[in-house]
Every structure is written in structure tokens, then in C-alpha cells.
Design an enzyme around this catalytic site. Sequence first.
Site, PDB file in Angstrom:
ATOM      1  N   SER A 140      -2.180  62.910  13.514  1.00  0.00           N
ATOM      2  CA  SER A 140      -3.608  62.650  13.388  1.00  0.00           C
ATOM      3  C   SER A 140      -4.221  63.830  12.645  1.00  0.00           C
ATOM      4  O   SER A 140      -3.631  64.918  12.604  1.00  0.00           O
ATOM      5  CB  SER A 140      -4.246  62.535  14.779  1.00  0.00           C
ATOM      6  OG  SER A 140      -5.667  62.491  14.690  1.00  0.00           O
ATOM      7  N   TYR A 153      -5.510  64.921  23.506  1.00  0.00           N
ATOM      8  CA  TYR A 153      -4.970  64.277  22.313  1.00  0.00           C
ATOM      9  C   TYR A 153      -4.701  65.315  21.221  1.00  0.00           C
ATOM     10  O   TYR A 153      -3.632  65.325  20.607  1.00  0.00           O
ATOM     11  CB  TYR A 153      -5.973  63.228  21.833  1.00  0.00           C
ATOM     12  CG  TYR A 153      -5.533  62.401  20.658  1.00  0.00           C
ATOM     13  CD1 TYR A 153      -4.491  61.490  20.776  1.00  0.00           C
ATOM     14  CD2 TYR A 153      -6.194  62.507  19.430  1.00  0.00           C
ATOM     15  CE1 TYR A 153      -4.110  60.703  19.688  1.00  0.00           C
ATOM     16  CE2 TYR A 153      -5.811  61.723  18.352  1.00  0.00           C
ATOM     17  CZ  TYR A 153      -4.772  60.831  18.477  1.00  0.00           C
ATOM     18  OH  TYR A 153      -4.395  60.058  17.410  1.00  0.00           O
TER      19      TYR A 153
END
Length: 263
Positions: A140, A153
Site C-alpha cells: 500500500s 495497517y
Amino acid sequence: MNFTNKVIWITGASSGIGKALALQLSNLDCKLILSSRRESELNIVKSQCNNPNNVAILAFDLADYDMMKPLAKNAISIFGSIDILINNGGISQRSLIIDTDISVDKKLMEIDYLGTVALSKALLPHFMSQESGHFVTVTSLMGKFGSPYRSAYCGAKHALHGFFDVLRMEHEKDNVKVTLICPGFVNTDVSKNALKGDGTKLEKLDKATENGLSVEEFTKRMLIAISKQKFEAYIGKKETMGVFLKRFFPKLLHKTVMKSEVR
């Protein structure tokens, strides 16, 4: 590099980016192994593929990282070899640090980091023995810089970058390639499935995700990056500039993120 005659294993293939990859790759002359927890959903994806006879289903849970060695052996036996592993499976999170139970941090690390690492390590001897192989890991932009509501995350995605950068260095001599794909906002159900601080699902599509790249456009760009064997690819809209701001102007990035309405 092209995908002709390649055997490609995709995790997280039952929806979102993984499903779109499967559908696009099924138009090419390659064989696919599709994995996720939901076997019924995988069978639906298989039925939608251009050539279902070249698609195999292998359901498993990334959280069961102690089972990855026999799983990899099973996957190799399906078509006799594997050329590319696309580590796409994982979950996200949307909660402030102060509101996030440590069990949520643990779950993100177990699935997004340990599950992915264990699967890759289980497949690594196969890549070494055939003197070729390509790990493609979907991290990401949050693996390059941070954003509120995504602490666990971000931690898991940053960890993936550290691990796979070293894997690339240690096994370049074995002709093992590593590509890290860093999505920005992509219009999938990632935010709906994201965990809140108590571990329950958010069940809501946030505006930034809704306004992100279409999953079809994202996967087209992703496949180009894989074919070029790029070290890293940042795929999104203006949010990709965060990578460069982080490197050269970290205080400006901090101010920019703080002014945004990302949730």
C-alpha cells in the site's frame, strides 16, 4: 517478461483486486491458482474466467501461517510448478490508536505480514530450485508513509517492505524477482471489510476509496508493473505524491495529511 505459459498463484482472489487480476489474466495464455478463505466465492470467480480449465481453486486462511509449507507443496503439484506468486490477500483497519485493542494490531500482523511472509518463505525453495520465480506483493502507499486511522495497517505494510527488500537482495543470485505494488485509493470493498478498534467490520465505503481508481484500471497498471519486473510501483491518483513528499519534505507531508479529510 510476458505471462504466456506462466503459472500464477493469486491470494485474496475472491473479490476486489485479486478477482480483477484473475479475470484479466484469464484472457492470456497462462494458468491460475486462485486462493482466499471463501471457496464458494472463488468458484464464482473461476466460472467468470475466460478459460476455467486453466484455473484451479485452493482455499486457505492467511492467518494459518503454520500450515504454509504443505499448502505450497499442494499448490506446486496442481500444475507442476509456479512462476509468480501474487501476495494480494489481507485486511485493513479504520480506528484511532487510542481506540484500537491490541488484538486488532495482532490480527493485522498475523494476516497481512506473517501470513504473507510464511507463504512466500514456503514457496522460496521451489523458486530457488527452478532458478526463477517472481514474488509480487500488494502492500500500500501506507507501506511508505502513514495516515490517521490506519496505524496497525501501516505497521504491517511497512514491515512487508522491509522483508521483501531483503528477500530481493538475498536471492537475486537465484534469479528470484520481487515487485512491491503500492496501491493508493482503489474502489473496492477494502474499507467495508476494514476492522474497527473493537475488531468488528466497518461495513462502510469511505469517500476516498469510492473516489479512487477503478479496480480494472488499477489492475491494468499493476500487470504492466509486473511485466516490467519493477522493484516498486505506486498506483493511484494524486495520493501517490505522498511517497515523494515523505522522502524529501516529510513535514510538508505531515501538514498535508493533517489537513485532509481521510478517514
